[in-house]
Motif scaffolding. Structure first.
Motif, PDB file in Angstrom:
ATOM      1  N   ARG A 151      54.201  45.724  38.857  1.00 39.58           N
ATOM      2  CA  ARG A 151      55.775  45.247  39.402  1.00 39.58           C
ATOM      3  C   ARG A 151      55.893  43.982  38.367  1.00 39.58           C
ATOM      4  N   CYS A 152      55.252  42.653  38.725  1.00 42.93           N
ATOM      5  CA  CYS A 152      55.941  41.559  38.012  1.00 42.93           C
ATOM      6  C   CYS A 152      55.084  41.404  36.955  1.00 42.93           C
ATOM      7  N   LEU A 153      54.081  42.025  36.403  1.00 44.12           N
ATOM      8  CA  LEU A 153      53.354  42.007  35.266  1.00 44.12           C
ATOM      9  C   LEU A 153      52.625  40.997  35.079  1.00 44.12           C
ATOM     10  N   LYS A 154      52.304  40.041  36.079  1.00 39.50           N
ATOM     11  CA  LYS A 154      51.603  38.617  35.835  1.00 39.50           C
ATOM     12  C   LYS A 154      50.305  39.219  35.865  1.00 39.50           C
ATOM     13  N   LEU A 155      49.546  38.439  35.040  1.00 39.29           N
ATOM     14  CA  LEU A 155      47.973  38.742  34.735  1.00 39.29           C
ATOM     15  C   LEU A 155      47.035  37.478  35.047  1.00 39.29           C
ATOM     16  N   SER A 156      46.145  38.202  35.897  1.00 43.75           N
ATOM     17  CA  SER A 156      45.236  36.740  36.595  1.00 43.75           C
ATOM     18  C   SER A 156      43.889  37.890  37.055  1.00 43.75           C
ATOM     19  N   LYS A 157      42.980  36.875  37.421  1.00 46.81           N
ATOM     20  CA  LYS A 157      41.878  37.548  38.106  1.00 46.81           C
ATOM     21  C   LYS A 157      41.677  37.027  39.551  1.00 46.81           C
ATOM     22  N   LEU A 158      42.833  36.661  39.995  1.00 46.20           N
ATOM     23  CA  LEU A 158      42.881  35.991  41.465  1.00 46.20           C
ATOM     24  C   LEU A 158      43.038  37.394  42.405  1.00 46.20           C
ATOM     25  N   THR A 159      42.331  37.291  43.564  1.00 45.42           N
ATOM     26  CA  THR A 159      42.226  38.492  44.445  1.00 45.42           C
ATOM     27  C   THR A 159      42.828  37.904  45.957  1.00 45.42           C
ATOM     28  N   THR A 160      44.035  38.861  46.257  1.00 48.49           N
ATOM     29  CA  THR A 160      44.511  38.474  47.422  1.00 48.49           C
ATOM     30  C   THR A 160      43.760  38.890  48.763  1.00 48.49           C
ATOM     31  N   ILE A 161      43.628  37.993  49.654  1.00 46.97           N
ATOM     32  CA  ILE A 161      42.893  38.178  50.837  1.00 46.97           C
ATOM     33  C   ILE A 161      43.930  38.176  52.152  1.00 46.97           C
ATOM     34  N   GLU A 162      43.968  39.175  52.792  1.00 40.81           N
ATOM     35  CA  GLU A 162      44.730  39.224  53.936  1.00 40.81           C
ATOM     36  C   GLU A 162      43.856  39.526  55.119  1.00 40.81           C
ATOM     37  N   LYS A 163      43.980  38.576  56.084  1.00 40.29           N
ATOM     38  CA  LYS A 163      43.346  38.873  57.432  1.00 40.29           C
ATOM     39  C   LYS A 163      41.639  39.161  57.153  1.00 40.29           C
ATOM     40  N   GLY A 164      41.331  38.420  56.362  1.00 35.00           N
ATOM     41  CA  GLY A 164      39.684  38.353  55.917  1.00 35.00           C
ATOM     42  C   GLY A 164      39.391  39.562  54.877  1.00 35.00           C
ATOM     43  N   HIS A 165      40.166  40.297  54.520  1.00 29.67           N
ATOM     44  CA  HIS A 165      39.881  41.630  53.661  1.00 29.67           C
ATOM     45  C   HIS A 165      40.451  41.270  52.351  1.00 29.67           C
ATOM     46  N   PHE A 166      39.676  41.639  51.277  1.00 33.32           N
ATOM     47  CA  PHE A 166      40.202  41.665  49.848  1.00 33.32           C
ATOM     48  C   PHE A 166      41.562  42.941  49.768  1.00 33.32           C
ATOM     49  N   LYS A 167      42.272  42.359  49.074  1.00 34.12           N
ATOM     50  CA  LYS A 167      43.637  43.252  48.960  1.00 34.12           C
ATOM     51  C   LYS A 167      43.872  43.624  47.573  1.00 34.12           C
ATOM     52  N   ASN A 168      43.942  44.672  47.107  1.00 32.42           N
ATOM     53  CA  ASN A 168      44.417  44.675  45.523  1.00 32.42           C
ATOM     54  C   ASN A 168      45.952  45.116  45.415  1.00 32.42           C
ATOM     55  N   ARG A 169      46.407  43.844  46.005  1.00 40.14           N
ATOM     56  CA  ARG A 169      47.651  43.637  45.685  1.00 40.14           C
ATOM     57  C   ARG A 169      48.367  42.512  45.301  1.00 40.14           C
ATOM     58  N   CYS A 170      49.261  42.414  44.376  1.00 37.76           N
ATOM     59  CA  CYS A 170      49.789  41.061  43.958  1.00 37.76           C
ATOM     60  C   CYS A 170      50.698  40.661  45.148  1.00 37.76           C
ATOM     61  N   SER A 171      50.924  39.229  45.152  1.00 33.68           N
ATOM     62  CA  SER A 171      51.759  38.576  46.065  1.00 33.68           C
ATOM     63  C   SER A 171      53.212  39.181  46.109  1.00 33.68           C
ATOM     64  N   CYS A 172      53.593  39.623  45.136  1.00 33.59           N
ATOM     65  CA  CYS A 172      55.013  40.392  45.151  1.00 33.59           C
ATOM     66  C   CYS A 172      54.968  41.807  45.554  1.00 33.59           C
ATOM     67  N   GLY A 173      53.736  42.329  46.206  1.00 30.93           N
ATOM     68  CA  GLY A 173      53.753  43.632  46.640  1.00 30.93           C
ATOM     69  C   GLY A 173      53.237  44.849  45.818  1.00 30.93           C
ATOM     70  N   GLY A 174      53.297  44.416  44.478  1.00 32.86           N
ATOM     71  CA  GLY A 174      52.699  45.672  43.401  1.00 32.86           C
ATOM     72  C   GLY A 174      51.356  45.510  43.593  1.00 32.86           C
ATOM     73  N   ALA A 175      50.777  46.733  42.855  1.00 33.41           N
ATOM     74  CA  ALA A 175      49.578  47.154  42.833  1.00 33.41           C
ATOM     75  C   ALA A 175      48.756  46.376  41.523  1.00 33.41           C
ATOM     76  N   LEU A 176      47.663  46.086  41.650  1.00 36.20           N
ATOM     77  CA  LEU A 176      47.025  45.569  40.520  1.00 36.20           C
ATOM     78  C   LEU A 176      46.112  46.336  39.824  1.00 36.20           C
ATOM     79  N   VAL A 177      46.501  46.503  38.665  1.00 37.60           N
ATOM     80  CA  VAL A 177      45.869  47.469  37.610  1.00 37.60           C
ATOM     81  C   VAL A 177      44.721  46.593  36.565  1.00 37.60           C
ATOM     82  N   PRO A 178      43.313  47.235  36.743  1.00 40.72           N
ATOM     83  CA  PRO A 178      42.663  46.706  36.023  1.00 40.72           C
ATOM     84  C   PRO A 178      43.023  46.704  34.394  1.00 40.72           C
ATOM     85  N   MET A 179      42.779  45.628  33.663  1.00 40.98           N
ATOM     86  CA  MET A 179      42.900  45.578  32.147  1.00 40.98           C
ATOM     87  C   MET A 179      42.256  46.488  31.300  1.00 40.98           C
TER      88      MET A 179
END
Length: 611
Positions: free
Chosen positions: A95-123
C-alpha cells in the motif's frame, strides 16, 4: 516464534520443500532450517539399515532417519510442527511501498502487516553465493546508497534515513527491471534493480558473502567465504538443488560376484597375493586360488585390483547390487507367496512367450511387483551450481549427537524387466555402439559434478535408461497413473562379472498404505511386451525430427544425444539422472548406429504388410 497453520504433504518435507528450500505460504516467504532445529520427540524414526549405511559421515555417529511430524484431520493448537525461518527478511508494503525488514508485533504475535495496514510482500531478489551454496538477504539500504554513477553524492554516502526506503515502479522508465527502483526519501537517492544484474555487480558495491545459511547465527561462521555473490530471483530453480538418496526395503541378497569376492578375500593365499602387489608371482598365486574356488584367475586379480585402488563404489551402486540380486532371485522363483513389504511374482521368457523375436531374445524375464517399500532421505543440497559446495541436511556442531536426515517411507507397486546379459555384451562390443556412447562418456568426464553424481554412460545404461523413459511415457496412457507419478530405477553395469541389465518402473505414495494396482496388471508378459512394442513405435518418429534424431548434443550440459521433450524426456522427478544420458539411436538405431532393439519395428511392420 509464530505458528502459521499450513499443511504440507509428508513427501514435500523431503522434496521440494526440504532443508534449505524456500516455500511461499499465505503471503509469507519461509526457508526450512536444518534438522538440528527439529524437535526429535515429535519426529518418528524410520528404519532402513541399507539406507543408513550409505549416509554415515566420517567422524560422526551412525545417523538417524526421521520423518516430519504428521497429524490426521484438522490440526489442533498443540499439533507438532516443523520450524521455518522467515526469508527474505526485507519486505515492502503493497500500500505505502515502504521497504524494511521490521516486523509488526500485535498482542504478542508477529503480524505480516505494515503500520498503514497494507500487506508486507517479500522482496523478489536475494543473493546467492556462487560456489559456497550460501544464501542471504540483499542489504537494500546499503545497496541503494552505493554505486558508481553521479547520484552518489556526499549527502547520499552519509544518509541514515533507514526508515525512508520505498520500493516503487516507475512506468516512465519502460518495462522490466529498469522500471523497478529502490528510492530513499531522506537523501533522494534512486537506483534501478537493473544495477543488480551483471557479473560482479554486488561485489563492486562492496556486498560480501556472510558464509552461512539464513537460520545460522553469525557466530557459527568459522571462516570467511571469499566467493562472489550473485542476485537471483527468490523462486529460481537453481537456488535449491536437492541431493536425495533412496533404497528399496528388500531382503538383502548377494550377487554372484560379491560371493566370489568374499571367498577370494577369505582364502589363505590372498594375503600373499596382496603382498606381491602385481609382481611376478601374482598370476601363479591367482591361479592357485582360482583352481580351488572354481573361478578364473582374472576374477581373483580383479578383487585385488579393486582393493588396492580403493575403488569405493558410490552408495547408490552398493544399494543397487543388493536390489538387483533380490529381483533376479524373485524373477526365477515364480509366484511369490511371502507376506512382506517385498512381493514379486516373477516370470521367465520361454518358447511360449508371444512377441517379436528381436525383443524376446533380449529378455530373460520380469516381475510383477505387487508391493515394495521405498525409503527416501534428503542428504543435503547445493545452490546456484551443481558443482557448488555440498550442505548437509544436519548442520549440528555436536560431534557426539547422531545426525538426522529427513526421510519418508513410501509403499507402492511396479514392473521389473531383466535383459539378457550375453546379448547385451555382444551388442556393446560393436564399434559403432561404443563410439556413440563415448560421446557422452567424454562430456560427463569433463564435468566435475557429473563425474561424482552420474553413472558412467556405458552403452547398456544409455539404452536401458532410454527404454525406461519410453515405457513410462506409454504407461501413462495405459496404467491410470500420470508419468510424473512413475519412477525409474536402472540396473546397468559391466563392472561385475555377471553384470546388471534391467529396469524397474514403479510408483509409490508416502501418505497411503499402497497403490491401486494399475502397474501390476500390466506387468505380465502378455501385456508388457505389447506395451514395449507400442513404446518403441511412439519413439520411432518425434515431432522434432529430423532435428532430434540427427542431433548429438541436446539437454542440460549437452548430456543427451537424440532425445527431447517430444520423444524421450519425462518429469525430472521421475528420472534418476535428471533427464540426462538418453539417446534414441542406441535403442532404435540410426544411419551409423546399431540400435539395441533396431529389428523390432521392421519385423512387425513386415509381418503386417504380408498379411
Amino acid at each position: 516464534m509464530q505458528k502459521i497453520r499450513h499443511d504440507l504433504r509428508l513427501s514435500e518435507t523431503v522434496s521440494p520443500f526440504g532443508v534449505g528450500a524456500i516455500v511461499d505460504i499465505r503471503g509469507e516467504s519461509l526457508i526450512a532450517p536444518d534438522t538440528s532445529w527439529w524437535d526429535r520427540r515429535t519426529a518418528p524414526e524410520i528404519h532402513c539399515d541399507r539406507l543408513v549405511d550409505q549416509l554415515i559421515q566420517p567422524g560422526r555417529p551412525r545417523p538417524v532417519l526421521r520423518q516430519a511430524p504428521a497429524h490426521a484431520g484438522v490440526a489442533g493448537q498443540d499439533t507438532a510442527s516443523l520450524p521455518y525461518w522467515r526469508f527474505p527478511a526485507w519486505r515492502f508494503c503493497e500500500r505505502c511501498l515502504k521497504l524494511s525488514k521490521l516486523t509488526t508485533i500485535e498482542k504478542g504475535h508477529f503480524k505480516n502487516r505494515c503500520s498503514c495496514g497494507g500487506a508486507l510482500v517479500p522482496m523478489r531478489y536475494v543473493a546467492v553465493c556462487k560456489t559456497g551454496s550460501h544464501i542471504q538477504d540483499i542489504p537494500w539500504f546499503m545497496w541503494a546508497h552505493r554505486g558508481y554513477d553521479k547520484g552518489v553524492s556526499d549527502e547520499v554516502r552519509v544518509c541514515r534515513s533507514y526508515k525512508e526506503l520505498r520500493f516503487v515502479r516507475a512506468n516512465s522508465r519502460g518495462e522490466g527491471l529498469a522500471s523497478l527502483r529502490v528510492v530513499c526519501d531522506g537523501c533522494g537517492r534512486s537506483r534501478s534493480l537493473a544495477d543488480l544484474m551483471g557479473e560482479g555487480a554486488l561485489h563492486r558495491d562492496g556486498i560480501r558473502c556472510d558464509g552461512r545459511q539464513p537460520w545460522e547465527p553469525a557466530e557459527s561462521v568459522s571462516s570467511a567465504c571469499e566467493a562472489d555473490l550473485t542476485a537471483v530471483q527468490r523462486g529460481a530453480t537453481g537456488n535449491y538443488i536437492a541431493e536425495r538418496v533412496s533404497a528399496l526395503d528388500i531382503p538383502e541378497e548377494k550377487s554372484r560376484s560379491e560371493e566370489v569376492s568374499d571367498q577370494v578375500r577369505a582364502h589363505d593365499y590372498f594375503a600373499r597375493l596382496v603382498d606381491d602387489n602385481g609382481g611376478p608371482k601374482s598370476e601363479m598365486i591367482a591361479g592357485w586360488i582360482a583352481e580351488e574356488l572354481g573361478v578364473t584367475p582374472e576374477d581373483v586379480l580383479a578383487v585385488v585390483l579393486a582393493d588396492s585402488n580403493e575403488r569405493g563404489d558410490t552408495g547408490v551402486r552398493r544399494l543397487k547390487d543388493g536390489e538387483w540380486a533380490a529381483f533376479v532371485k524373485k524373477t526365477e522363483s515364480g509366484k511369490d507367496t511371502e507376506l512382506s513389504d517385498f512381493v514379486v511374482d516373477g516370470w521367465l521368457v520361454n518358447s511360449s512367450t508371444r512377441g517379436p523375436e528381436d525383443l524376446t531374445s533380449l529378455l530373460v524375464g520380469g516381475g510383477q511387483v505387487h508391493r515394495v517399500r521405498e525409503v527416501r532421505a534428503l542428504r543435503g543440497f547445493r545452490r546456484h551450481d551443481p558443482g557448488a559446495a555440498f550442505i548437509s541436511a544436519d548442520l549440528g556442531q555436536d560431534p557426539r549427537r547422531r545426525p538426522v536426515f529427513p526421510s519418508i517411507e513410501l509403499f507402492g507397486e511396479g514392473i521389473f524387466l531383466q535383459f539378457d546379459e550375453f546379448a547385451l555384451r555382444a551388442w556393446e562390443q560393436l564399434p559403432d555402439v561404443r563410439a556413440r556412447a563415448q560421446v557422452l562418456i567424454d562430456r560427463r568426464d569433463r564435468l566435475d559434478w557429473a563425474r561424482s553424481r552420474l553413472d558412467t554412460p556405458e552403452p547398456r545404461l544409455i539404452a536401458l535408461h532410454t527404454i525406461a523413459h519410453l515405457l513410462i511415457r506409454r504407461l501413462a496412457f495405459a496404467s491410470g497413473y500420470s508419468s510424473a507419478a512413475l519412477q525409474e530405477r536402472i540396473y546397468a553395469s559391466t563392472e561385475r562379472s555377471e553384470g546388471m541389465a534391467g529396469i524397474l518402473v514403479y510408483t509409490a505414495a508416502g501418505d497411503a498404505q499402497g497403490t491401486l494396482g494399475g502397474l501390476v496388471r500390466l506387468g505380465g508378459p502378455e501385456a508388457l511386451i505389447p506395451l514395449l512394442v507400442a513404446a518403441l513405435d511412439d519413439a520411432d518418429v518425434c515431432s522434432n525430427d529430423p532435428v532430434c534424431i540427427e542431433s548429438d548434443r541436446q539437454g542440460a550440459f549437452q548430456l543427451n544425444l537424440s532425445a527431447c521433450h517430444g520423444c524421450a524426456l519425462v518429469s525430472e522427478t521421475s528420472c534418476e539422472f535428471g533427464n540426462r544420458l538418453l539417446d534414441r539411436q542406441l535403442v532404435l538405431g540410426g544411419s551409423e548406429v546399431t540400435g539395441l532393439l533396431a529389428g523390432v519395428l521392421p519385423a512387425i511392420r513386415g509381418g503386417l504388410q504380408s498379411l
